[in-house]
Design an enzyme around this catalytic site. Structure first.
Site, PDB file in Angstrom:
ATOM      1  N   ARG A 102      94.563  41.853  11.754  1.00  0.00           N
ATOM      2  CA  ARG A 102      93.251  41.310  11.000  1.00  0.00           C
ATOM      3  C   ARG A 102      92.994  40.263  12.008  1.00  0.00           C
ATOM      4  NH1 ARG A 102      97.970  41.112   7.011  1.00  0.00           N
ATOM      5  NH2 ARG A 102      97.248  42.170   5.072  1.00  0.00           N
TER       6      ARG A 102
ATOM      7  N   LYS B 125      99.179  37.387   6.025  1.00  0.00           N
ATOM      8  CA  LYS B 125      98.860  36.935   4.791  1.00  0.00           C
ATOM      9  C   LYS B 125     100.172  36.319   4.159  1.00  0.00           C
ATOM     10  CE  LYS B 125      94.794  39.349   3.358  1.00  0.00           C
ATOM     11  NZ  LYS B 125      93.953  40.274   2.141  1.00  0.00           N
TER      12      LYS B 125
ATOM     13  N   HIS C 205      87.490  44.313  11.214  1.00  0.00           N
ATOM     14  CA  HIS C 205      88.560  45.236  10.387  1.00  0.00           C
ATOM     15  C   HIS C 205      88.428  46.586  10.597  1.00  0.00           C
ATOM     16  CE1 HIS C 205      91.299  43.146   7.435  1.00  0.00           C
ATOM     17  NE2 HIS C 205      90.882  44.441   6.636  1.00  0.00           N
TER      18      HIS C 205
ATOM     19  N   ARG D 182      91.021  47.740  12.844  1.00  0.00           N
ATOM     20  CA  ARG D 182      92.290  47.785  12.043  1.00  0.00           C
ATOM     21  C   ARG D 182      92.163  48.927  10.998  1.00  0.00           C
ATOM     22  NH1 ARG D 182      96.286  44.823   9.276  1.00  0.00           N
ATOM     23  NH2 ARG D 182      96.290  44.902   6.991  1.00  0.00           N
TER      24      ARG D 182
ATOM     25  N   HIS E 289     100.771  45.422   4.707  1.00  0.00           N
ATOM     26  CA  HIS E 289     100.643  45.622   3.108  1.00  0.00           C
ATOM     27  C   HIS E 289     101.855  45.523   2.297  1.00  0.00           C
ATOM     28  CE1 HIS E 289      96.779  48.231   4.244  1.00  0.00           C
ATOM     29  NE2 HIS E 289      96.456  46.931   4.342  1.00  0.00           N
TER      30      HIS E 289
ATOM     31  N   TYR F  33      94.038  55.084   2.986  1.00  0.00           N
ATOM     32  CA  TYR F  33      93.622  55.993   4.450  1.00  0.00           C
ATOM     33  C   TYR F  33      93.842  57.200   4.243  1.00  0.00           C
ATOM     34  CZ  TYR F  33      93.560  51.285   6.357  1.00  0.00           C
ATOM     35  OH  TYR F  33      93.159  49.939   6.328  1.00  0.00           O
TER      36      TYR F  33
END
Length: 298
Positions: free
Chosen positions: A148, A172, A244, A247, A270, A279
């Site tokens: 990110r 995150k 992004h 990414r 994630h 994806y």
């Protein structure tokens, strides 16, 4: 409790208890400020404690005239989180958003670039420019590790474990993960550190940050966006891209070349495999290849 104090307390909760980034906190806060403005404009005198579902519904109905369904859904989700916080702190007994249904929205598939487009972007960087080597290293690092933009700009020299082939990433919620890094990306980073960064005097607090601007401070998100935007214009790329996008391309290309979805989930950081599963939908040819390769009847 008034709105200003409630929002301030909620911001502290999001930062300290949930460990969210400042960008996420700002996004939550803007939605609450929109609700507060709506109440003031319509002379509706309610507090965070007394507001009910009818009042929230009026606000959502008014907002729906100005924003798309996806933004509506985000606002409802943000308000629900705020009132859940008030319940958690024993200020309220119920959540006024519980009976409000968010608009149905389809899953938004991420934009991606082909390998050729990524190579073209990187080749367009002017290496004679003082920041050329740095910018090439930035793009190579994002694409090599699927970072990110917030993870890239906070990357530290002490996070580089090249002998083991990994970098440590702060993602995150302040969650750390170790991501493999390709030897070519390692080469670019080492060249930048030893030949470019060494000539920049790092400002206090930025001594350990990998990527610095000319004044010795860390880069901003906006600077990374501008670097990519300028390169896209330079090669006449018609796609709308952001950091992004690199990414997303990292994950899509790994999946297309046979990588395991669980491994990609770990590398991207994630929390849920459901987030990574998007994806699979990006490149449907992958699903066809899986069936043709592994089904006994093929």
């Amino acid at each position: 409790m008034n709105w200003q104090n409630a929002i301030k307390d909620y911001q502290l909760f999001l930062k300290i208890e949930r460990g969210l980034s400042q960008n996420t906190i700002d996004s939550y806060s803007r939605d609450l400020e929109k609700l507060q403005s709506f109440l003031e404009e319509n002379a509706i005198k309610v507090t965070p404690i007394t507001i009910d579902d009818d009042c929230i519904q009026q606000f959502i109905y008014d907002a729906a005239k100005k924003i798309n369904p996806r933004s509506q859904a985000r606002i409802i989700s943000g308000l629900r989180s705020f009132f859940d916080y008030l319940i958690f702190e024993d200020y309220r007994e119920s959540n006024p958003t519980d009976l409000i249904e968010a608009p149905k929205i389809g899953r938004k598939l991420p934009d991606t670039l082909s390998e050729d487009e990524i190579n073209e972007l990187i080749s367009a960087i002017d290496l004679s420019h003082p920041q050329g080597e740095r910018n090439r290293t930035i793009l190579e690092t994002i694409y090599s590790c699927g970072l990110r933009v917030s993870e890239l700009i906070s990357l530290k020299i002490s996070d580089l474990f090249f002998e083991e082939g990994f970098i440590r990433v702060l993602g995150k919620g302040n969650k750390q993960r170790f991501v493999p890094i390709h030897h070519s990306a390692q080469k670019y980073i080492l060249f930048y550190i030893n030949n470019i960064r060494v000539h920049i005097t790092a400002q206090k607090g930025f001594d350990d940050i990998v990527f610095l601007n000319r004044r010795g401070k860390g880069l901003t998100r906006q600077m990374i966006f501008m670097i990519l935007k300028g390169l896209a214009v330079k090669i006449d790329l018609k796609k709308k891209i952001s950091p992004h996008t690199l990414r997303h391309s990292f994950a899509t290309h790994l999946l297309k070349n046979g990588a395991d979805l669980r491994a990609i989930q770990q590398m991207l950081g994630h929390e849920s495999i459901t987030t990574t599963e998007v994806y699979v939908h990006v490149d449907k040819s992958y699903l066809k290849e899986v069936v043709e390769t592994y089904h006994p009847r093929m």
